[in-house]
Design a protein around this motif. Sequence first.
Motif, PDB file in Angstrom:
ATOM      1  N   LEU A  20       7.202 -40.568  -6.188  1.00 19.09           N
ATOM      2  CA  LEU A  20       8.235 -39.539  -6.209  1.00 19.09           C
ATOM      3  C   LEU A  20       8.220 -38.754  -7.512  1.00 19.09           C
ATOM      4  CD1 LEU A  20      11.120 -41.602  -4.575  1.00 19.09           C
ATOM      5  CD2 LEU A  20       9.672 -39.884  -3.492  1.00 19.09           C
ATOM      6  N   GLY A  21       7.822 -39.415  -8.600  1.00 17.43           N
ATOM      7  CA  GLY A  21       7.700 -38.697  -9.862  1.00 17.43           C
ATOM      8  C   GLY A  21       6.636 -37.614  -9.800  1.00 17.43           C
ATOM      9  N   SER A  22       5.520 -37.917  -9.143  1.00 15.62           N
ATOM     10  CA  SER A  22       4.467 -36.911  -8.985  1.00 15.62           C
ATOM     11  C   SER A  22       4.968 -35.713  -8.175  1.00 15.62           C
ATOM     12  CB  SER A  22       3.247 -37.531  -8.287  1.00 15.62           C
ATOM     13  OG  SER A  22       2.700 -38.572  -9.055  1.00 15.62           O
ATOM     14  N   LEU A  23       5.710 -35.986  -7.108  1.00 14.82           N
ATOM     15  CA  LEU A  23       6.263 -34.899  -6.293  1.00 14.82           C
ATOM     16  C   LEU A  23       7.281 -34.079  -7.083  1.00 14.82           C
ATOM     17  CD1 LEU A  23       6.765 -36.688  -2.857  1.00 14.82           C
ATOM     18  CD2 LEU A  23       4.948 -35.102  -3.513  1.00 14.82           C
ATOM     19  N   ASP A  24       8.090 -34.759  -7.878  1.00 15.83           N
ATOM     20  CA  ASP A  24       9.087 -34.050  -8.680  1.00 15.83           C
ATOM     21  C   ASP A  24       8.413 -33.138  -9.700  1.00 15.83           C
ATOM     22  OD1 ASP A  24      12.010 -33.802  -9.541  1.00 15.83           O
ATOM     23  OD2 ASP A  24      11.072 -34.435 -11.422  1.00 15.83           O
ATOM     24  N   LEU A  25       7.395 -33.658 -10.366  1.00 14.35           N
ATOM     25  CA  LEU A  25       6.689 -32.847 -11.358  1.00 14.35           C
ATOM     26  C   LEU A  25       6.015 -31.642 -10.720  1.00 14.35           C
ATOM     27  CD1 LEU A  25       5.054 -35.673 -13.519  1.00 14.35           C
ATOM     28  CD2 LEU A  25       6.891 -34.137 -14.226  1.00 14.35           C
ATOM     29  N   GLU A  26       5.479 -31.817  -9.506  1.00 16.05           N
ATOM     30  CA  GLU A  26       4.766 -30.718  -8.845  1.00 16.05           C
ATOM     31  C   GLU A  26       5.715 -29.731  -8.180  1.00 16.05           C
ATOM     32  OE1 GLU A  26       1.584 -29.986  -5.183  1.00 16.05           O
ATOM     33  OE2 GLU A  26       2.337 -32.002  -5.624  1.00 16.05           O
ATOM     34  N   GLY A 144       8.600 -50.681   0.426  1.00 17.53           N
ATOM     35  CA  GLY A 144       9.665 -50.123  -0.401  1.00 17.53           C
ATOM     36  C   GLY A 144       9.524 -48.630  -0.597  1.00 17.53           C
ATOM     37  N   LEU A 145       8.281 -48.164  -0.757  1.00 16.76           N
ATOM     38  CA  LEU A 145       8.059 -46.725  -0.904  1.00 16.76           C
ATOM     39  C   LEU A 145       8.492 -45.976   0.345  1.00 16.76           C
ATOM     40  CD1 LEU A 145       6.972 -44.234  -2.330  1.00 16.76           C
ATOM     41  CD2 LEU A 145       4.679 -44.849  -1.517  1.00 16.76           C
ATOM     42  N   ALA A 146       8.212 -46.551   1.519  1.00 19.16           N
ATOM     43  CA  ALA A 146       8.642 -45.919   2.767  1.00 19.16           C
ATOM     44  C   ALA A 146      10.160 -45.763   2.798  1.00 19.16           C
ATOM     45  CB  ALA A 146       8.165 -46.744   3.962  1.00 19.16           C
ATOM     46  N   VAL A 147      10.867 -46.786   2.333  1.00 19.64           N
ATOM     47  CA  VAL A 147      12.327 -46.718   2.304  1.00 19.64           C
ATOM     48  C   VAL A 147      12.792 -45.657   1.313  1.00 19.64           C
ATOM     49  CG1 VAL A 147      14.425 -47.997   1.744  1.00 19.64           C
ATOM     50  CG2 VAL A 147      12.591 -49.112   3.027  1.00 19.64           C
ATOM     51  N   LEU A 148      12.212 -45.659   0.107  1.00 18.19           N
ATOM     52  CA  LEU A 148      12.628 -44.697  -0.919  1.00 18.19           C
ATOM     53  C   LEU A 148      12.314 -43.258  -0.491  1.00 18.19           C
ATOM     54  CD1 LEU A 148      11.538 -46.534  -4.196  1.00 18.19           C
ATOM     55  CD2 LEU A 148      13.837 -46.345  -3.240  1.00 18.19           C
ATOM     56  N   ALA A 149      11.147 -43.058   0.130  1.00 20.33           N
ATOM     57  CA  ALA A 149      10.803 -41.707   0.592  1.00 20.33           C
ATOM     58  C   ALA A 149      11.755 -41.243   1.689  1.00 20.33           C
ATOM     59  CB  ALA A 149       9.362 -41.687   1.103  1.00 20.33           C
ATOM     60  N   THR A 150      12.168 -42.165   2.551  1.00 19.09           N
ATOM     61  CA  THR A 150      13.135 -41.818   3.592  1.00 19.09           C
ATOM     62  C   THR A 150      14.480 -41.444   2.985  1.00 19.09           C
ATOM     63  OG1 THR A 150      12.046 -43.302   5.161  1.00 19.09           O
ATOM     64  CG2 THR A 150      14.313 -42.665   5.650  1.00 19.09           C
ATOM     65  N   VAL A 151      14.908 -42.206   1.985  1.00 15.33           N
ATOM     66  CA  VAL A 151      16.168 -41.886   1.293  1.00 15.33           C
ATOM     67  C   VAL A 151      16.096 -40.509   0.666  1.00 15.33           C
ATOM     68  CG1 VAL A 151      17.614 -42.509  -0.685  1.00 15.33           C
ATOM     69  CG2 VAL A 151      16.810 -44.289   0.878  1.00 15.33           C
ATOM     70  N   ALA A 152      14.985 -40.235  -0.034  1.00 14.05           N
ATOM     71  CA  ALA A 152      14.830 -38.936  -0.689  1.00 14.05           C
ATOM     72  C   ALA A 152      14.802 -37.798   0.325  1.00 14.05           C
ATOM     73  CB  ALA A 152      13.558 -38.928  -1.533  1.00 14.05           C
ATOM     74  N   GLY A 153      14.042 -37.972   1.410  1.00 11.67           N
ATOM     75  CA  GLY A 153      13.948 -36.921   2.416  1.00 11.67           C
ATOM     76  C   GLY A 153      15.264 -36.657   3.116  1.00 11.67           C
ATOM     77  N   SER A 154      15.985 -37.714   3.418  1.00 11.68           N
ATOM     78  CA  SER A 154      17.276 -37.546   4.096  1.00 11.68           C
ATOM     79  C   SER A 154      18.267 -36.800   3.213  1.00 11.68           C
ATOM     80  CB  SER A 154      17.840 -38.921   4.483  1.00 11.68           C
ATOM     81  OG  SER A 154      16.983 -39.582   5.385  1.00 11.68           O
ATOM     82  N   LEU A 170      15.377 -30.860  -3.280  1.00  8.33           N
ATOM     83  CA  LEU A 170      14.294 -31.805  -3.507  1.00  8.33           C
ATOM     84  C   LEU A 170      14.586 -32.718  -4.690  1.00  8.33           C
ATOM     85  CD1 LEU A 170      11.129 -29.566  -2.980  1.00  8.33           C
ATOM     86  CD2 LEU A 170      11.732 -31.590  -1.649  1.00  8.33           C
ATOM     87  N   ALA A 171      15.022 -32.102  -5.785  1.00 12.82           N
ATOM     88  CA  ALA A 171      15.326 -32.886  -6.982  1.00 12.82           C
ATOM     89  C   ALA A 171      16.429 -33.899  -6.709  1.00 12.82           C
ATOM     90  CB  ALA A 171      15.725 -31.963  -8.127  1.00 12.82           C
ATOM     91  N   ALA A 172      17.437 -33.488  -5.956  1.00 13.76           N
ATOM     92  CA  ALA A 172      18.531 -34.407  -5.643  1.00 13.76           C
ATOM     93  C   ALA A 172      18.035 -35.606  -4.845  1.00 13.76           C
ATOM     94  CB  ALA A 172      19.619 -33.670  -4.869  1.00 13.76           C
ATOM     95  N   GLY A 173      17.111 -35.365  -3.919  1.00 16.04           N
ATOM     96  CA  GLY A 173      16.546 -36.463  -3.136  1.00 16.04           C
ATOM     97  C   GLY A 173      15.761 -37.428  -3.991  1.00 16.04           C
ATOM     98  N   VAL A 180      18.336 -45.650  -6.277  1.00 20.57           N
ATOM     99  CA  VAL A 180      18.181 -46.777  -5.349  1.00 20.57           C
ATOM    100  C   VAL A 180      17.141 -47.760  -5.898  1.00 20.57           C
ATOM    101  CG1 VAL A 180      17.437 -47.457  -3.038  1.00 20.57           C
ATOM    102  CG2 VAL A 180      18.900 -45.449  -3.341  1.00 20.57           C
ATOM    103  N   ALA A 181      16.065 -47.220  -6.463  1.00 17.21           N
ATOM    104  CA  ALA A 181      15.049 -48.090  -7.070  1.00 17.21           C
ATOM    105  C   ALA A 181      15.625 -48.877  -8.244  1.00 17.21           C
ATOM    106  CB  ALA A 181      13.855 -47.251  -7.527  1.00 17.21           C
ATOM    107  N   ALA A 182      16.545 -48.262  -8.986  1.00 19.53           N
ATOM    108  CA  ALA A 182      17.200 -48.980 -10.077  1.00 19.53           C
ATOM    109  C   ALA A 182      18.008 -50.156  -9.544  1.00 19.53           C
ATOM    110  CB  ALA A 182      18.104 -48.022 -10.859  1.00 19.53           C
ATOM    111  N   VAL A 183      18.661 -49.955  -8.404  1.00 16.26           N
ATOM    112  CA  VAL A 183      19.391 -51.062  -7.764  1.00 16.26           C
ATOM    113  C   VAL A 183      18.420 -52.166  -7.352  1.00 16.26           C
ATOM    114  CG1 VAL A 183      20.822 -51.697  -5.791  1.00 16.26           C
ATOM    115  CG2 VAL A 183      21.255 -49.548  -6.991  1.00 16.26           C
TER     116      VAL A 183
END
Length: 216
Positions: A20-26, A144-154, A170-173, A180-183
């Motif tokens: 997600l960091g790579s997507l945020d930077l891009e 876990g990445l699948a879950v985090l990506a779903t959270v971000a996309g939703s 996008l940034a908010a997602g 969530v990853a921090a949790v």
Amino acid sequence: MGANAVQALLNTAFIGFFFLGSLDLERVLGYGPMAIGLAFLPVAVVMAVFSIRFSAQLIDRFGPGAMLAAGQLAALAALLFVGLGPTHADYALHLLVPMVLFGLGGGLAFPSLTMIAMADVAPAEAGLASGLLNTTGQVGGAFGLAVLATVAGSRTVEMVRSGIDGTTALAAGYHLAWLVAAVVVAATIAVAALAVRSRPAQVQLESDCPECQAAA
């Protein structure tokens, strides 16, 4: 079992941060491929330095359990830092410190976790235990990445439908997924405290070394 659970959850946070960091930077900050690679360089450098040079000395001095906890706390701080950061972050002000913290967290946590997981394994089963630990990390990280990506996309879709511009959505997602990853990292701290046993490094060394036991 405790070490493998921590490995799976911790990899969720690390892989999620990188993806997600790579997507945020891009997509939010407009970085190109080379700039993205250089942006993550502090993570790799700090993680490599601590894994190769300092982690063994720190584990020997303070024990693998303490160093695992220190690495988890560093990763937790990094995720909270980026998760609560601004939409249009400045790299030097808002991203450099989390990158360093993430490298520190990985450099301390993963060698310590490996030592704890292998401590009570018979030499004949060392390969099996090591392979299981690595497989757990990969499978747990992918799930876990699948879950985090779903959270971000939703979250992004929800904000776009409410009239927020695409970049901000996008940034908010991404930021929500990092929180969530921090949790998840906080959960690894609890799991480690309840289910992971660590022995002093010297005790582990002696238990795996018949010559050391004979000398004692």
